[in-house]
Write a protein that holds these residues in place. Structure first.
Motif, PDB file in Angstrom:
ATOM      1  N   UNK A  46       0.849  -1.174   0.000  1.00  0.00           N
ATOM      2  CA  UNK A  46       0.000   0.000   0.000  1.00  0.00           C
ATOM      3  C   UNK A  46       0.889   1.229   0.000  1.00  0.00           C
ATOM      4  N   UNK A  47       0.627   2.104  -0.953  1.00  0.00           N
ATOM      5  CA  UNK A  47       1.407   3.329  -1.034  1.00  0.00           C
ATOM      6  C   UNK A  47       0.858   4.376  -0.084  1.00  0.00           C
ATOM      7  N   UNK A  48       1.758   5.200   0.422  1.00  0.00           N
ATOM      8  CA  UNK A  48       1.357   6.293   1.301  1.00  0.00           C
ATOM      9  C   UNK A  48       0.781   7.429   0.458  1.00  0.00           C
ATOM     10  N   UNK A  49      -0.216   8.098   1.002  1.00  0.00           N
ATOM     11  CA  UNK A  49      -0.819   9.250   0.353  1.00  0.00           C
ATOM     12  C   UNK A  49      -0.305  10.484   1.061  1.00  0.00           C
ATOM     13  N   UNK A  50       0.114  11.485   0.287  1.00  0.00           N
ATOM     14  CA  UNK A  50       0.705  12.690   0.869  1.00  0.00           C
ATOM     15  C   UNK A  50      -0.278  13.448   1.749  1.00  0.00           C
ATOM     16  N   UNK A  51      -1.549  13.347   1.464  1.00  0.00           N
ATOM     17  CA  UNK A  51      -2.563  14.067   2.226  1.00  0.00           C
ATOM     18  C   UNK A  51      -3.751  13.137   2.435  1.00  0.00           C
ATOM     19  N   UNK A  52      -4.464  13.324   3.516  1.00  0.00           N
ATOM     20  CA  UNK A  52      -5.658  12.512   3.758  1.00  0.00           C
ATOM     21  C   UNK A  52      -6.933  13.280   3.416  1.00  0.00           C
ATOM     22  N   UNK A  53      -6.795  14.357   2.644  1.00  0.00           N
ATOM     23  CA  UNK A  53      -7.997  15.078   2.218  1.00  0.00           C
ATOM     24  C   UNK A  53      -8.793  14.153   1.291  1.00  0.00           C
ATOM     25  N   UNK A  54     -10.107  14.285   1.271  1.00  0.00           N
ATOM     26  CA  UNK A  54     -10.907  13.424   0.393  1.00  0.00           C
ATOM     27  C   UNK A  54     -10.454  13.466  -1.063  1.00  0.00           C
ATOM     28  N   UNK A  55     -10.088  14.640  -1.554  1.00  0.00           N
ATOM     29  CA  UNK A  55      -9.646  14.748  -2.943  1.00  0.00           C
ATOM     30  C   UNK A  55      -8.357  13.951  -3.181  1.00  0.00           C
ATOM     31  N   UNK A  56      -7.404  14.037  -2.267  1.00  0.00           N
ATOM     32  CA  UNK A  56      -6.142  13.301  -2.415  1.00  0.00           C
ATOM     33  C   UNK A  56      -6.372  11.798  -2.337  1.00  0.00           C
ATOM     34  N   UNK A  57      -7.238  11.373  -1.434  1.00  0.00           N
ATOM     35  CA  UNK A  57      -7.533   9.948  -1.297  1.00  0.00           C
ATOM     36  C   UNK A  57      -8.215   9.434  -2.561  1.00  0.00           C
ATOM     37  N   UNK A  58      -9.148  10.211  -3.107  1.00  0.00           N
ATOM     38  CA  UNK A  58      -9.827   9.802  -4.335  1.00  0.00           C
ATOM     39  C   UNK A  58      -8.847   9.699  -5.501  1.00  0.00           C
ATOM     40  N   UNK A  59      -7.922  10.658  -5.612  1.00  0.00           N
ATOM     41  CA  UNK A  59      -6.922  10.599  -6.685  1.00  0.00           C
ATOM     42  C   UNK A  59      -6.035   9.365  -6.541  1.00  0.00           C
ATOM     43  N   UNK A  60      -5.611   9.062  -5.323  1.00  0.00           N
ATOM     44  CA  UNK A  60      -4.764   7.889  -5.081  1.00  0.00           C
ATOM     45  C   UNK A  60      -5.522   6.602  -5.403  1.00  0.00           C
ATOM     46  N   UNK A  61      -6.798   6.559  -5.030  1.00  0.00           N
ATOM     47  CA  UNK A  61      -7.615   5.378  -5.313  1.00  0.00           C
ATOM     48  C   UNK A  61      -7.760   5.167  -6.816  1.00  0.00           C
ATOM     49  N   UNK A  62      -8.056   6.228  -7.556  1.00  0.00           N
ATOM     50  CA  UNK A  62      -8.222   6.118  -9.005  1.00  0.00           C
ATOM     51  C   UNK A  62      -6.924   5.663  -9.669  1.00  0.00           C
ATOM     52  N   UNK A  63      -5.785   6.173  -9.201  1.00  0.00           N
ATOM     53  CA  UNK A  63      -4.499   5.762  -9.765  1.00  0.00           C
ATOM     54  C   UNK A  63      -4.231   4.284  -9.490  1.00  0.00           C
ATOM     55  N   UNK A  64      -4.544   3.834  -8.280  1.00  0.00           N
ATOM     56  CA  UNK A  64      -4.332   2.424  -7.932  1.00  0.00           C
ATOM     57  C   UNK A  64      -5.236   1.521  -8.763  1.00  0.00           C
ATOM     58  N   UNK A  65      -6.480   1.919  -8.969  1.00  0.00           N
ATOM     59  CA  UNK A  65      -7.402   1.109  -9.777  1.00  0.00           C
ATOM     60  C   UNK A  65      -6.955   1.054 -11.232  1.00  0.00           C
ATOM     61  N   UNK A  66      -6.461   2.170 -11.751  1.00  0.00           N
ATOM     62  CA  UNK A  66      -5.977   2.180 -13.132  1.00  0.00           C
ATOM     63  C   UNK A  66      -4.787   1.245 -13.279  1.00  0.00           C
ATOM     64  N   UNK A  67      -3.865   1.266 -12.302  1.00  0.00           N
ATOM     65  CA  UNK A  67      -2.723   0.356 -12.341  1.00  0.00           C
ATOM     66  C   UNK A  67      -3.188  -1.093 -12.307  1.00  0.00           C
ATOM     67  N   UNK A  68      -4.175  -1.401 -11.465  1.00  0.00           N
ATOM     68  CA  UNK A  68      -4.685  -2.768 -11.366  1.00  0.00           C
ATOM     69  C   UNK A  68      -5.301  -3.202 -12.691  1.00  0.00           C
ATOM     70  N   UNK A  69      -6.128  -2.343 -13.294  1.00  0.00           N
ATOM     71  CA  UNK A  69      -6.765  -2.682 -14.566  1.00  0.00           C
ATOM     72  C   UNK A  69      -5.718  -2.962 -15.640  1.00  0.00           C
ATOM     73  N   UNK A  70      -4.633  -2.160 -15.656  1.00  0.00           N
ATOM     74  CA  UNK A  70      -3.587  -2.345 -16.658  1.00  0.00           C
ATOM     75  C   UNK A  70      -2.834  -3.661 -16.458  1.00  0.00           C
ATOM     76  N   UNK A  71      -2.601  -4.049 -15.212  1.00  0.00           N
ATOM     77  CA  UNK A  71      -1.800  -5.235 -14.912  1.00  0.00           C
ATOM     78  C   UNK A  71      -2.607  -6.528 -14.893  1.00  0.00           C
ATOM     79  N   UNK A  72      -3.909  -6.460 -14.640  1.00  0.00           N
ATOM     80  CA  UNK A  72      -4.710  -7.669 -14.460  1.00  0.00           C
ATOM     81  C   UNK A  72      -4.899  -8.445 -15.754  1.00  0.00           C
ATOM     82  N   UNK A  73      -4.936  -7.780 -16.895  1.00  0.00           N
ATOM     83  CA  UNK A  73      -5.111  -8.407 -18.196  1.00  0.00           C
ATOM     84  C   UNK A  73      -6.321  -9.337 -18.216  1.00  0.00           C
ATOM     85  N   UNK A  74      -7.460  -8.832 -17.753  1.00  0.00           N
ATOM     86  CA  UNK A  74      -8.692  -9.606 -17.737  1.00  0.00           C
ATOM     87  C   UNK A  74      -9.328  -9.610 -19.120  1.00  0.00           C
TER      88      UNK A  74
END
Length: 118
Positions: free
Chosen positions: A1-29
């Protein structure tokens, strides 16, 4: 789990979207849709005047009566009905059930906490 620089809702949402995009790219479903199923994007009016986006999958031929309302996984906080793998799943359910499937893009927390999802 990567650390998020800020715990503001906007920062958490950006980190979540980036993690999901990485998962979609790597999963090859396999994200292909079922043959003959028509997939389109629709909007559903909500009681509060807003609209909910949705993906509608219509099987080939004459659909059976009734419909399947599909609420994707993600604990009301992650993912999207329009994600390629959920669109693929909705199309496959539509083909197998011979019913229209509507995958609803419910509102996500923390921006819209429960019970605002639908």
């Amino acid at each position: 789990v990567e650390r998020v620089a800020s715990t503001s809702p906007a920062a958490v949402l950006r980190a979540r979207e980036a993690a999901l995009a990485d998962y979609d790219d790597e999963a090859q479903l396999d994200v292909s849709s079922a043959p003959g199923v028509i997939v389109d994007h629709v909007e559903i009016p909500a009681r509060d005047g807003r609209t909910l986006a949705a993906v509608r999958a219509t099987p080939p031929g004459q659909p059976r009566p009734g419909m399947v309302v599909f609420l994707h996984g993600g604990s009301y906080a992650a993912y999207a009905a329009a994600s390629p793998w959920y669109v693929s799943l909705a199309s496959r359910v539509a083909a197998a059930a011979r019913r229209v499937v509507v995958a609803v893009e419910y509102r996500l927390a923390p921006a819209d906490p429960l019970p605002a999802a639908l």
